[in-house]
Scaffold this active site. Structure first.
Site, short mmCIF file in Angstrom:
data_model
loop_
_atom_site.label_atom_id
_atom_site.label_comp_id
_atom_site.label_asym_id
_atom_site.label_seq_id
_atom_site.Cartn_x
_atom_site.Cartn_y
_atom_site.Cartn_z
CD GLU A 144 5.19 1.86 12.35
OE1 GLU A 144 5.13 0.68 12.73
OE2 GLU A 144 5.00 2.21 11.17
CD GLU A 268 2.69 2.27 4.63
OE1 GLU A 268 2.62 2.00 5.84
OE2 GLU A 268 3.08 3.37 4.20
CG ASP A 341 1.65 9.16 5.68
OD1 ASP A 341 0.83 9.12 6.60
OD2 ASP A 341 2.71 8.52 5.67
CD GLU A 363 -5.27 6.88 11.14
OE1 GLU A 363 -6.05 5.98 10.76
OE2 GLU A 363 -4.04 6.75 11.08
CD GLU A 369 5.09 9.27 10.05
OE1 GLU A 369 3.92 9.02 10.42
OE2 GLU A 369 5.64 8.68 9.11
CD1 TRP A 502 6.44 4.80 -0.02
CD2 TRP A 502 7.77 3.04 0.32
NE1 TRP A 502 5.67 3.80 0.51
CE2 TRP A 502 6.46 2.70 0.73
CE3 TRP A 502 8.77 2.08 0.43
CZ2 TRP A 502 6.13 1.44 1.25
CZ3 TRP A 502 8.44 0.82 0.96
CH2 TRP A 502 7.14 0.51 1.37
#
Ligand code: BDP
Length: 667
Positions: A144, A268, A341, A363, A369, A502
């Site tokens: 992913e 999610e 994000d 993190e 991405e 989103w």
């Protein structure tokens, strides 16, 4: 830093292929930063009895050290922590001391990296005791958000077949101090804990152990039900607890130094304690109690957001802050650096600094991405340093990074992206290192220490992330990416069927008045989650740092920026500056041809070409789209669009294999 040997590999190859030949030996990037020229078979002694880790340390010295004899000693010299080491050098020899074997191995890698020539003492201790890569790898071999091929882990052929790349991976990590790896995706399949997979995992753990790397697994909180066949996964249920206890026993019988679990719960769509009316702390603590007898930990992610919360940026804080002090001491709450994000730029997540009674870890996302996948040059150390400017390194206990590693021959899908793996490890070891120093080290080892190469390349790397911010989403814009793949721009993206957070329009809120998400005290009030001084700064449209302006405010198109330009004009200039930077990078790289082998030279040249194409695509898409709202012309001194909006809406950047965008566009 001093390098004793100047690009020996290159020089030797020149001799082999004929004097005057302009090319150097072909390289495929598989050696990463470990392209050390052969050593002189230096003498190395260790008083201790041999162990797999010490054997590696001695072997590395023999193979790559050129110089005085090396002695490895188990010694707890003054300030040395478990994995710390000291290196004493004089003209008779080098003495590396550490209380542990792994500290000695780290000392050896440090010696080989620094190639010190002068007498003196170096003392190094890691700032964080856990420096962990998170692989978002799935059991079917896909990754992913991975852009470097498939997973390195060949699950189908494990445990019988052990790829030589496993040890290569472990060695590369050890060379930069990474000491943990979460093997599987946070969106975890329950089968990760099946006996079949645990046996495979054990083999990987055995390969990694001598390099000081502990294995961790992401778990699916619903495993008792999905894998164990229980009617529930309620953390308060006695059978559920027993199931986890038995599972832990099985894991530790196979992997005695197993690190622990990483958990994405109630996020999610994943299972979690909230499904049973239990809190995140209650869920995490149940697992923590199960792992405690073995010394294992739980890394519980704070990446959660409900569709009902109108501002996703506030969710993690709203949900976790009230739980401060409620977690066991072997739980670490793992928080993304920014509150949305992994955007090209975000302010830091306000949970940092506000949960004083809870262990927190950051993190970061090493895989790009949202920063052009494995196609765009974006050196991320400056971004991570920016985080540490706001968040004191001592307020967190550990560091995690979502890996950008796959089975591509060059590991990361792009030679330049290797720098981010490297920088992550170095900063996790010592967040005080500067991004420049790290770039310097990486360039010197990965290509050549020649300053005619290193200096311009370092400057280019240092500007690269800002260039991406400028051509993608300057001035605090965020999340205006194309749906799903997050590669190209799609600021027009809205789908009434999808949750609003989103979509892109939710985040930029462009209208005839202006642009930006109002998180000020009169908007969503996300500012109030920050400490008072920062809250006041971010809240004031005239004082808010301009890089966060549209993150915190809905700003009028004619709002006067600090340089005197209107918001609209400044936006146009920022997008254009991003494009011009990438063109400049292309020119810099073209001049580097004499210093680099032909293969890597061509590969990077191609990637920069894609980046330049994409930067224009981003600029045109965003400016033409926002222009519909600003109703103002693009200033004359900004490169005019070469696309038109309707075409761009109909076409999407082609993603091709592994999500990497090759040349061309696709409907
Ligand atoms: C988002 C990614 C998604 C991850 C999620 C996470 O798009 O693939 O699963 O974060 O971090 O950035 O859990």
């Amino acid at each position: 830093m001093k390098y004793l040997v100047k690009n020996m590999l290159g020089a030797m190859t020149m001799l082999l292929i004929g004097i005057g030949a302009p090319t150097m030996m072909a390289e495929d990037g598989s050696s990463l930063w470990l392209r050390m020229p052969p050593g002189s078979g230096a003498e190395v002694t260790a008083a201790m009895k041999s162990t797999p880790t010490l054997d590696i340390a001695k072997d590395e010295v023999r193979r790559y050290w050129k110089g005085v004899p090396v002695t490895l000693l188990h010694e707890k010299v003054g300030r040395l922590r478990r994995e710390g080491f000291s290196i004493d050098i004089d003209d008779k020899g080098v003495r590396i001391s550490s209380p542990t074997d792994i500290g000695l191995l780290y000392g050896v890698y440090h010696l080989l990296r620094e190639q010190p020539t002068e007498s003196g003492t170096i003392v190094e201790n890691p700032t964080y005791s856990r420096r962990i890569l998170n692989h978002w790898d799935n059991p079917d071999g896909t990754v992913e958000r991975g852009y470097a091929g498939n997973s390195l882990w060949e699950w189908d052929s494990l445990p019988a077949t052990i790829s030589s790349r496993y040890a290569g991976y472990a060695r590369a990590n050890a060379s930069i101090g990474i000491n943990g790896t979460v093997l599987n995706n946070v969106n975890a399949k329950a089968e990760a804990l099946s006996t079949e997979y645990l046996r495979k995992t054990k083999v990987l753990a055995d390969v990694f152990r001598p390099y000081g790397i502990r294995v961790y697994l992401s778990i699916n909180f619903g495993s008792p039900k999905r894998l164990g066949g229980l009617p529930t996964s309620d953390p308060f249920d006695q059978d559920v607890k027993r199931w986890w206890r038995d599972k832990a026993k099985e894991i530790y019988s196979l992997i005695p130094d197993f690190g622990g679990f990483l958990v994405k719960a109630n996020s999610e769509g994943t299972a979690g304690p909230l499904d049973y009316g239990r809190s995140h702390a209650e869920g995490a603590n149940m697992l923590a109690d199960v792992l405690k007898p073995y010394g294992g930990i739980v890394m519980w992610r704070a990446f959660v957001y409900h569709p009902e919360e109108p501002d996703r940026a506030k969710q993690a804080y709203s949900e976790f802050k009230p739980l401060d002090g409620k977690f066991r001491d072997n739980v670490i709450v793992q928080v993304k650096n920014g509150p949305i994000d992994f955007q090209p730029r975000e302010p830091y997540t306000p949970l940092f600094g506000s949960m004083s009674a809870t262990k927190l870890m950051v993190e970061f996302q090493i895989t790009q991405e949202y920063l052009g996948h494995a196609n765009h040059l974006a050196y991320l150390a400056p971004m991570w340093k920016e985080f540490f400017e706001y968040v004191s390194p001592s307020s967190i206990t550990s560091v995690a990074g979502v890996a950008n590693i796959g089975n591509d021959s060059n590991w990361c899908g792009y030679d330049m992206a290797q720098a981010n793996w490297y920088a992550f490890g170095r900063l996790a070891w010592n967040p005080e290192l500067s991004a420049e120093e790290i770039a310097d080290e990486w360039l010197s080892q990965t290509f050549t220490p020649d300053t005619a190469f290193v200096d311009p390349m370092k400057e280019m790397m240092m500007q690269s992330r800002e260039a991406v911010v400028n051509y993608m989403m300057p001035l605090g814009l965020h999340h205006i990416f194309a749906k799903d793949h997050h590669y190209g721009p799609q600021p027009w993206f809205f789908d009434p069927e999808l949750r609003v957070d989103w979509t892109a329009t939710h985040y930029h809120k462009a209208d005839s008045e202006g642009l930006g998400f109002d998180r000020s005290s009169t908007g969503s009030d996300a500012v109030s989650q920050y400490p008072e001084n920062l809250a006041a700064l971010f809240d004031d449209i005239n004082r808010c740092p301009e890089e966060y302006l549209l993150w915190f405010h809905h700003v009028g198109w004619n709002h006067k920026m600090r340089n005197g330009r209107s918001l609209w004009n400044e936006l146009c200039h920022r997008y254009d500056a991003g494009v011009q930077e990438v063109r400049r990078f292309q020119k810099i790289w073209d001049r580097m041809e004499p210093y680099v082998d032909a293969d890597r030279f061509a590969a990077i040249q191609d990637k920069l070409k894609i980046q330049a194409r994409d930067a224009v695509w981003w600029k045109d898409a965003c400016l033409l789209y926002f222009q519909q709202f600003s109703c103002q012309p693009i200033p004359y001194d900004v490169e005019p669009p070469v696309h038109n909006l309707q075409d761009m809406k109909e076409f999407r950047l082609n993603l091709g294999i592994h999500g990497n965008a090759p040349h061309g566009f696709n409907k």
